[in-house]
Structures are given as structure tokens and as C-alpha cells.
Scaffold this motif. Structure first.
Motif, PDB file in Angstrom:
ATOM      1  N   SER A 230       0.803  -1.206  -0.042  1.00 16.42           N
ATOM      2  CA  SER A 230       0.347  -0.247  -0.100  1.00 16.42           C
ATOM      3  C   SER A 230       1.167   1.279   0.484  1.00 16.42           C
ATOM      4  O   SER A 230       1.591   1.716  -0.929  1.00 16.42           O
ATOM      5  N   ASP A 231       1.508   1.651   0.973  1.00 19.25           N
ATOM      6  CA  ASP A 231       1.914   2.957   0.845  1.00 19.25           C
ATOM      7  C   ASP A 231       3.173   2.954   2.209  1.00 19.25           C
ATOM      8  O   ASP A 231       3.828   3.574   2.460  1.00 19.25           O
ATOM      9  N   GLY A 232       3.796   1.438   2.407  1.00 18.56           N
ATOM     10  CA  GLY A 232       4.594   1.529   3.300  1.00 18.56           C
ATOM     11  C   GLY A 232       5.990   1.333   1.998  1.00 18.56           C
ATOM     12  O   GLY A 232       6.083   1.619   0.784  1.00 18.56           O
ATOM     13  N   SER A 233       6.849   1.201   3.236  1.00 15.84           N
ATOM     14  CA  SER A 233       8.410   2.014   2.269  1.00 15.84           C
ATOM     15  C   SER A 233       9.081   0.136   2.318  1.00 15.84           C
ATOM     16  O   SER A 233      10.263   0.520   1.674  1.00 15.84           O
ATOM     17  N   VAL A 234       8.595  -1.030   2.842  1.00 11.48           N
ATOM     18  CA  VAL A 234       9.816  -2.233   2.933  1.00 11.48           C
ATOM     19  C   VAL A 234       8.965  -3.336   2.886  1.00 11.48           C
ATOM     20  O   VAL A 234       7.980  -3.168   2.344  1.00 11.48           O
ATOM     21  N   TRP A 235       9.788  -3.968   1.536  1.00 14.77           N
ATOM     22  CA  TRP A 235       8.880  -5.643   1.326  1.00 14.77           C
ATOM     23  C   TRP A 235       8.554  -6.137   2.766  1.00 14.77           C
ATOM     24  O   TRP A 235       9.308  -6.050   3.636  1.00 14.77           O
TER      25      TRP A 235
END
Length: 373
Positions: free
Chosen positions: A52-57
Motif C-alpha cells: 500500500s503506502d509502506g516503504s519496505v518489502w
């Protein structure tokens, strides 16, 4: 390159290194004792990844949970808000759950399927966890999303109701819409803590309407950075008291309100479970009168992560300290109690200042002391 993608790639490059960081103050795992008849599980039930709008896998979220001793996570991607969709198309909204489950398969981390219903106020944002199919929640009418979550027997809670982006004065803008959701069992819990924020109003709403109190990280970036874990910080979590570590037991415990929130070195919750948790954490290890005196050397131990700050409310004062006593995590403190005359038993009573059981209120605990003569 797309600015969103640059951000994702940059954070991904550094994520593995940061997740290996060591807390110089000791073990970073969140540790609290079990209660009689219950197992204490550490839960973070509101998180995000690149789906969604997170920055990590997803593998980073699992690695972080392992290092923090988090037993259960729900990575609740926004249903309606997909800012990376040009770079990471996400037509199947269950994909995040599938990836997180895959990376957690050889760990002790339990992953439950969840989604964040992301709407303007009212109703605002809500998490539905233990869902079976996130795609079916992606509907036009918000009430239909809540009803579909209920159809899937989800546990639904109101996210950051005091979020300043939707409530500029940080109040809880409860409306008739919300009252109807609560009345119909479509809101069962409420975040009293989200990320670095806390709300007395949300806590009072939980008490007034018998909603389950939750505390979540709502993490989008790196846990280590956000909560300064290398310097001794910790992520906010919900401690849930379950019969066993299974999805069914966890869901029942959440619906029964068996929670305490751990936030910024403080404990927040209803007295029914907050007091037993404190009592399970603190014990009188020994008590003995100092030779030729009526002063008792009392050793109080703490087997939890909480640095308990206690204010004396007893009829006795102390010989070696003021009315404030701090019991450090996984440690002990000595309190020399003036009983004036030797006693076979007496009570010590403390107000627990870093615990909250209602807005602006702190619980009181009592110890029965039986000193050696």
C-alpha cells in the motif's frame, strides 16, 4: 525514476542493515509475564508494506517482528489508497498477506490477514483483521465494507480516531454514523495509541462503550528508525491475554477485551487485565528486619519490560528513599520500610504512575509483606 520508487528503493537498500542493529541496553525483545490461566502474546495489528503506502518489502516486517519478540502481526494494507500502484500493481489485495505468511513460515511469528478500510470522516479509517478475502471489502459504500468484514467474521477496530489529518484539534469526532457502527457490532475496538500518539478521549470511549483498547505502530518505514530501538526505544504494541496462541483464541480474547497497551514505557488498559499484569510483574522477593530496628529491608523484583514508577500510598514511610520508587525492567529495588514496631505482616500500597486505567487515573496495587524476624 518515479519519486515514490526512489524512496522505496533507498529505504529497501538500508533496511537490512538497520534491522541488524543492536540495542546497546540489552535484549530488544518485548517481554511481559503470562497471567494465571492466560498466555501473554505481543501483537502489532496495524502495519504497512510496499503493497500500500509502506516503504519496505514483507520480509523486513517479519525480520523486525522476530527481533522485537512480536508474536502476531497484521499487515493491514490500505484498500482504497495505493500510491505505488504504477510501480507495484496490486490487483489482488490478499497478496501482501500471502507474502508475509510466506516469509514467516519458518518463524514463530503468526500473520493474520487484515485490511485498512480507508475513508474520509465519518467513518474514517478502520482495520478489519482475520478476514478471508480482502478483495470483497473493496466496495463503494463504506457501510458495505464494514458489513462484508462482519460477514467474514473479522474483528474490526477504529484506527487513530483522533488523527489530526481528519481531526485538526486531535479530538475524537464521534458521529451518529460511529454510534450506529458500535451498536451494530461493526466497531469492536479502538486505537488508544497509534504510532507516537495517545488519546484520553479514545480511551474514555473504550470504557463507555466496552470497546477493546489497542495500541499499534501503524509502521510505514523502518521500525528501528521510527522508535529509536538502537537507543533503547520500543514499538507500541497490544499485549493480548489468550488461552493459547491460535487465531481463534486470539480473536476471542480481542472480542472479550483482554488487552493492555505497551506504549512509550507505559501500560494502558482496563483494570481487569492491567492490574493482574502489574501483579504478575512485581513480587516481594524477600523482607527482613534490619538488626536491632523496626525497619524492614524489602526487596521488590520486576520480571517485565516496564520500568515501574511507584508512589507510596501506604501508612508507612521509607528510610532509604522518598515516596517515589522505581523498579527497573528485569531488576529489583530495595525499600526500607519504617513499621515503628515489629510486625508479622503488613501491607504496602502503591499508585503505579506509569500505568493508566482511565483518563488521568493510575491503578493502585497492594503487597502483603511477611518479614522474617
Amino acid at each position: 525514476m518515479n519519486n515514490y520508487l526512489i524512496k522505496v528503493v533507498t529505504l529497501f537498500i538500508f533496511a537490512s542493515e538497520m534491522c541488524l542493529s543492536h540495542n546497546p541496553s540489552g535484549n530488544r525483545k518485548i517481554e511481559f509475564p503470562d497471567l494465571p490461566g492466560f498466555k501473554t502474546v505481543v501483537c502489532d495489528l496495524h502495519m504497512h508494506s510496499v503493497f500500500s503506502d509502506g516503504s519496505v518489502w514483507p520480509d523486513i516486517r517479519i525480520d523486525e517482528a522476530k527481533k522485537d519478540g512480536v508474536d502476531v502481526i497484521a499487515v493491514t494494507e490500505h484498500l482504497e489508497y495505493q500510491p505505488w500502484k504504477e510501480d507495484i500493481p496490486n490487483p489482488d489485495r490478499n497478496r501482501s498477506f500471502e507474502y508475509h505468511s510466506y516469509f514467516a513460515k519458518d518463524t514463530d511469528v503468526m500473520v493474520v490477514n487484515g485490511s485498512e478500510i480507508t475513508r474520509d470522516m465519518p467513518p474514517g479509517h478502520a482495520n478489519a483483521i482475520f478476514i478471508k478475502d480482502a478483495n470483497k471489502l473493496l466496495v463503494e459504500n463504506p457501510i458495505d465494507a464494514f458489513k462484508e468484514a462482519r460477514k467474514q467474521d473479522a474483528f474490526i477496530f477504529w484506527n487513530h480516531p483522533y488523527w489530526i489529518s481528519q481531526s485538526p484539534d486531535a479530538s475524537v469526532p464521534i458521529s451518529e454514523f460511529h454510534y450506529a457502527l458500535i451498536e451494530d457490532g461493526l466497531i469492536e475496538g479502538i486505537e488508544v495509541v497509534n504510532d507516537t500518539t495517545f488519546s484520553n478521549e479514545a480511551m474514555q470511549l473504550a470504557l463507555d462503550y466496552d470497546l477493546t483498547m489497542l495500541g499499534t505502530s501503524d509502521i510505514h518505514g523502518i521500525v528501528d528508525w521510527q522508535y529509536k530501538i538502537p537507543s533503547g526505544g520500543h514499538r507500541p504494541v497490544t499485549l493480548v491475554f489468550v488461552a493459547e496462541k491460535t487465531e481463534s483464541s486470539l480473536k476471542k480474547a480481542l472480542r472479550d477485551g483482554q488487552t493492555v497497551v505497551w506504549f512509550n514505557k507505559k501500560l494502558i488498559g482496563k483494570s481487569d487485565f492491567l492490574l493482574p499484569l502489574i501483579e504478575a510483574s512485581l513480587k516481594i522477593e524477600s523482607a527482613k528486619y534490619i538488626k536491632n530496628s523496626s525497619v524492614v529491608h524489602v526487596n521488590i523484583t520486576n520480571n517485565s519490560d516496564a520500568p515501574y514508577i511507584l508512589r507510596n500510598k501506604s501508612e508507612y514511610d521509607f528510610y532509604n528513599t522518598t515516596d517515589l520508587v522505581t523498579i527497573s525492567p528485569h531488576s529489583s529495588s530495595i525499600v526500607d520500610v519504617r513499621t515503628l514496631e515489629k510486625k508479622t505482616r503488613f501491607d504496602l500500597q502503591f499508585e503505579v504512575l506509569n500505568a493508566v486505567n482511565a483518563p488521568f487515573k493510575h491503578p493502585t496495587i497492594r503487597f502483603r509483606v511477611r518479614p522474617q524476624q
